[in-house]
Motif scaffolding. Sequence first.
Motif, PDB file in Angstrom:
ATOM      1  N   LEU B  94       8.625  28.715  19.095  1.00 25.41           N
ATOM      2  CA  LEU B  94       9.308  30.017  19.767  1.00 25.41           C
ATOM      3  C   LEU B  94      10.486  29.857  20.032  1.00 25.41           C
ATOM      4  N   ALA B  95      10.977  28.683  20.776  1.00 22.20           N
ATOM      5  CA  ALA B  95      12.430  28.626  20.935  1.00 22.20           C
ATOM      6  C   ALA B  95      13.354  28.402  19.734  1.00 22.20           C
ATOM      7  N   GLN B  96      12.619  27.713  18.717  1.00 25.22           N
ATOM      8  CA  GLN B  96      13.405  27.836  17.568  1.00 25.22           C
ATOM      9  C   GLN B  96      13.474  28.816  16.830  1.00 25.22           C
ATOM     10  N   ALA B  97      12.670  29.851  16.989  1.00 22.75           N
ATOM     11  CA  ALA B  97      12.796  31.091  16.465  1.00 22.75           C
ATOM     12  C   ALA B  97      13.580  32.080  17.337  1.00 22.75           C
ATOM     13  N   GLY B  98      14.265  31.594  18.328  1.00 21.71           N
ATOM     14  CA  GLY B  98      15.256  32.201  19.091  1.00 21.71           C
ATOM     15  C   GLY B  98      14.670  33.043  20.373  1.00 21.71           C
ATOM     16  N   GLU B  99      13.572  32.857  20.486  1.00 18.57           N
ATOM     17  CA  GLU B  99      13.002  33.211  21.732  1.00 18.57           C
ATOM     18  C   GLU B  99      12.716  32.410  22.979  1.00 18.57           C
ATOM     19  N   ASP B 100      13.029  32.940  24.444  1.00 16.22           N
ATOM     20  CA  ASP B 100      13.197  32.324  25.518  1.00 16.22           C
ATOM     21  C   ASP B 100      11.678  32.205  26.063  1.00 16.22           C
ATOM     22  N   VAL B 101      11.230  31.100  26.652  1.00 21.00           N
ATOM     23  CA  VAL B 101      10.139  31.226  26.997  1.00 21.00           C
ATOM     24  C   VAL B 101       9.940  30.594  28.692  1.00 21.00           C
ATOM     25  N   VAL B 102       9.189  31.517  29.282  1.00 18.38           N
ATOM     26  CA  VAL B 102       9.212  30.880  30.710  1.00 18.38           C
ATOM     27  C   VAL B 102       7.590  30.146  30.785  1.00 18.38           C
ATOM     28  N   VAL B 103       7.881  28.854  31.423  1.00 21.27           N
ATOM     29  CA  VAL B 103       6.516  28.247  31.727  1.00 21.27           C
ATOM     30  C   VAL B 103       6.394  28.091  33.202  1.00 21.27           C
ATOM     31  N   LEU B 104       5.297  28.746  33.553  1.00 17.35           N
ATOM     32  CA  LEU B 104       4.888  28.860  34.969  1.00 17.35           C
ATOM     33  C   LEU B 104       4.341  27.554  35.528  1.00 17.35           C
ATOM     34  N   CYS B 105       5.354  27.140  36.668  1.00 15.29           N
ATOM     35  CA  CYS B 105       4.863  25.856  37.345  1.00 15.29           C
ATOM     36  C   CYS B 105       4.609  25.959  38.893  1.00 15.29           C
ATOM     37  N   GLU B 106       3.459  25.737  39.407  1.00 17.76           N
ATOM     38  CA  GLU B 106       3.254  25.706  40.673  1.00 17.76           C
ATOM     39  C   GLU B 106       4.224  24.855  41.315  1.00 17.76           C
ATOM     40  N   GLY B 107       4.515  25.047  42.715  1.00 18.20           N
ATOM     41  CA  GLY B 107       5.533  24.092  43.324  1.00 18.20           C
ATOM     42  C   GLY B 107       6.674  23.864  42.790  1.00 18.20           C
ATOM     43  N   ASP B 108       7.058  22.783  42.520  1.00 10.96           N
ATOM     44  CA  ASP B 108       8.452  22.066  41.932  1.00 10.96           C
ATOM     45  C   ASP B 108       8.149  21.459  40.553  1.00 10.96           C
ATOM     46  N   PRO B 109       8.714  21.943  39.439  1.00  6.54           N
ATOM     47  CA  PRO B 109       8.385  21.386  38.318  1.00  6.54           C
ATOM     48  C   PRO B 109       8.374  19.957  37.973  1.00  6.54           C
ATOM     49  N   PHE B 110       9.250  19.500  38.860  1.00  7.18           N
ATOM     50  CA  PHE B 110       9.729  17.634  38.509  1.00  7.18           C
ATOM     51  C   PHE B 110       8.920  17.072  39.556  1.00  7.18           C
ATOM     52  N   PHE B 111       8.065  17.740  40.391  1.00  9.37           N
ATOM     53  CA  PHE B 111       7.243  16.944  41.519  1.00  9.37           C
ATOM     54  C   PHE B 111       5.897  16.837  41.477  1.00  9.37           C
ATOM     55  N   TYR B 112       5.360  15.802  40.724  1.00  6.56           N
ATOM     56  CA  TYR B 112       3.849  15.729  40.210  1.00  6.56           C
ATOM     57  C   TYR B 112       3.331  16.845  39.412  1.00  6.56           C
ATOM     58  N   GLY B 113       4.027  17.498  38.466  1.00 11.57           N
ATOM     59  CA  GLY B 113       3.784  18.674  37.743  1.00 11.57           C
ATOM     60  C   GLY B 113       3.420  18.490  36.367  1.00 11.57           C
ATOM     61  N   SER B 114       2.492  19.334  35.904  1.00 10.60           N
ATOM     62  CA  SER B 114       2.154  19.150  34.281  1.00 10.60           C
ATOM     63  C   SER B 114       3.357  19.196  33.279  1.00 10.60           C
ATOM     64  N   PHE B 115       4.260  20.312  33.844  1.00  9.09           N
ATOM     65  CA  PHE B 115       5.234  20.560  32.978  1.00  9.09           C
ATOM     66  C   PHE B 115       6.106  19.449  32.441  1.00  9.09           C
ATOM     67  N   MET B 116       6.250  18.392  33.340  1.00 12.92           N
ATOM     68  CA  MET B 116       7.065  17.502  33.034  1.00 12.92           C
ATOM     69  C   MET B 116       6.493  16.679  31.716  1.00 12.92           C
ATOM     70  N   HIS B 117       5.229  16.515  31.154  1.00 12.39           N
ATOM     71  CA  HIS B 117       4.824  16.158  30.067  1.00 12.39           C
ATOM     72  C   HIS B 117       5.384  16.956  28.951  1.00 12.39           C
ATOM     73  N   LEU B 118       5.617  18.268  29.096  1.00 12.64           N
ATOM     74  CA  LEU B 118       6.224  19.103  28.132  1.00 12.64           C
ATOM     75  C   LEU B 118       7.716  19.086  27.896  1.00 12.64           C
ATOM     76  N   TYR B 119       8.284  18.702  29.258  1.00  9.23           N
ATOM     77  CA  TYR B 119       9.678  18.442  29.330  1.00  9.23           C
ATOM     78  C   TYR B 119      10.278  17.406  28.367  1.00  9.23           C
ATOM     79  N   MET B 120       9.496  16.183  28.823  1.00  6.66           N
ATOM     80  CA  MET B 120      10.013  14.833  28.014  1.00  6.66           C
ATOM     81  C   MET B 120      10.036  15.014  26.677  1.00  6.66           C
TER      82      MET B 120
END
Lengths: 241, 241
Positions: B94-120
């Motif tokens: 999606l991003a490489q096709a020029g689209e912005d994407v919002v990933v919803l994260c409960e709480g704070d994304p860098f504090f014990y969150g699943s998004f961190m695994h995508l982020y890295m």
Amino acid sequence: MSGTVYGLGLGPGAADLMSVRADRLLRAARHVAFFRKTGRKGQARQIVEGLIPDGATEFAMEYPVTTEIPLSDPRYNALLAAFYEDCTDHLRSLAQAGEDVVVLCEGDPFFYGSFMHLYMRLRDLVPVEVVPGITGMSAAWTATGAPITWGDDVLTVLMATLPEAELARRMADSDALVVMKIGRNFGRLCRALQSAGRFEAAWLVEYAAMPGQKVTRLAEVTAETVPYFSIVIVHGQGRRP
Amino acid sequence: MSGTVYGLGLGPGAADLMSVRADRLLRAARHVAFFRKTGRKGQARQIVEGLIPDGATEFAMEYPVTTEIPLSDPRYNALLAAFYEDCTDHLRSLAQAGEDVVVLCEGDPFFYGSFMHLYMRLRDLVPVEVVPGITGMSAAWTATGAPITWGDDVLTVLMATLPEAELARRMADSDALVVMKIGRNFGRLCRALQSAGRFEAAWLVEYAAMPGQKVTRLAEVTAETVPYFSIVIVHGQGRRP
């Protein structure tokens, strides 16, 4: 009908990191109170520049003392206690006259904040509501571009005002670390991180989420003192599929 | 021009505890991704009910496994790693096709969150921005109506998944405590607090800042299990003028 005193968590510094709830309460406020050092604008007040409604009354609560007297001196406690009593009286009178008052708080009001001293004095007298905020430490670890805690990581939050040996012991015994209240304790903090074997992994974040934000590996910092709004971060390295 | 993947901290559960920045990004989103358990609506998705723009594409990322396989089983890591790779591929396209994407994260994304695994996995491929959020623990201590840390208090954040003896040792050695990931570890957590002499001072907060928020002294809890969104709090008692 009594008014309500709101302890408003403003978050770490950028106005748009305030919660929607805090923003709404602020934009409707008729009375806005905030702490500051004498002669300064005040960091909390700075965050909301341009957001306070025209005609709202501002009440600056100026600390009678910050670092001029050591914490261990009984005069320090006496001066601050009298100050918090005065502030409490003022906010209580407003609320009892039916007015809502917004108290601006950097970060999260219940996390090492000055508002807590008013909260404990006010809560049995008038309605008080606390709006949580994004902490300065969240902004600091976000600024480093790396997650703070993974899996079962233990996070320890330390004040650099603690004795060096205690700092070192706790630093060696935690996965992730956040150190705050650094300022003039910077040298001690660095020595403690070195004893604990965590110095090379540490980051210094100055002015997180504020203009002038700066992220540096601690090992590359050459200054001998750092600004008040500085936070040291050591990231956890826990489980990650 | 690449789009950006935003890790959006939504805060603890009430939609108006989202930051103004997160709210703005969400209301302009064309692609919204979120994690959930298979067959559930997903807590992050629930928080933003009614706020996603008409016509936005939703992408539910369903965990292939949660508690069915023990964490220590190598299959657990392999399944989750493959899952995070798949999610990463989708967001990257999606991003490489020029689209912005919002990933919803409960709480704070860098504090014990699943998004961190995508982020890295994403951060070296496409632009990624993280918007910090109010943590669940901030909402939990706010709900107790008492500040969590004063003066030089040490705060320790523990996952109830740790061994009982380690929990007890750390609980005895900290001023303030936050315990998360409780669920089926509730019994062990209570025994550890008892060994550490902190049980009587502990509070259980269920669904902080969500509908159904409930605050109970731990000593008065009769249930043997507690909901996933439960946090145990022991307040610091540090210096206060």
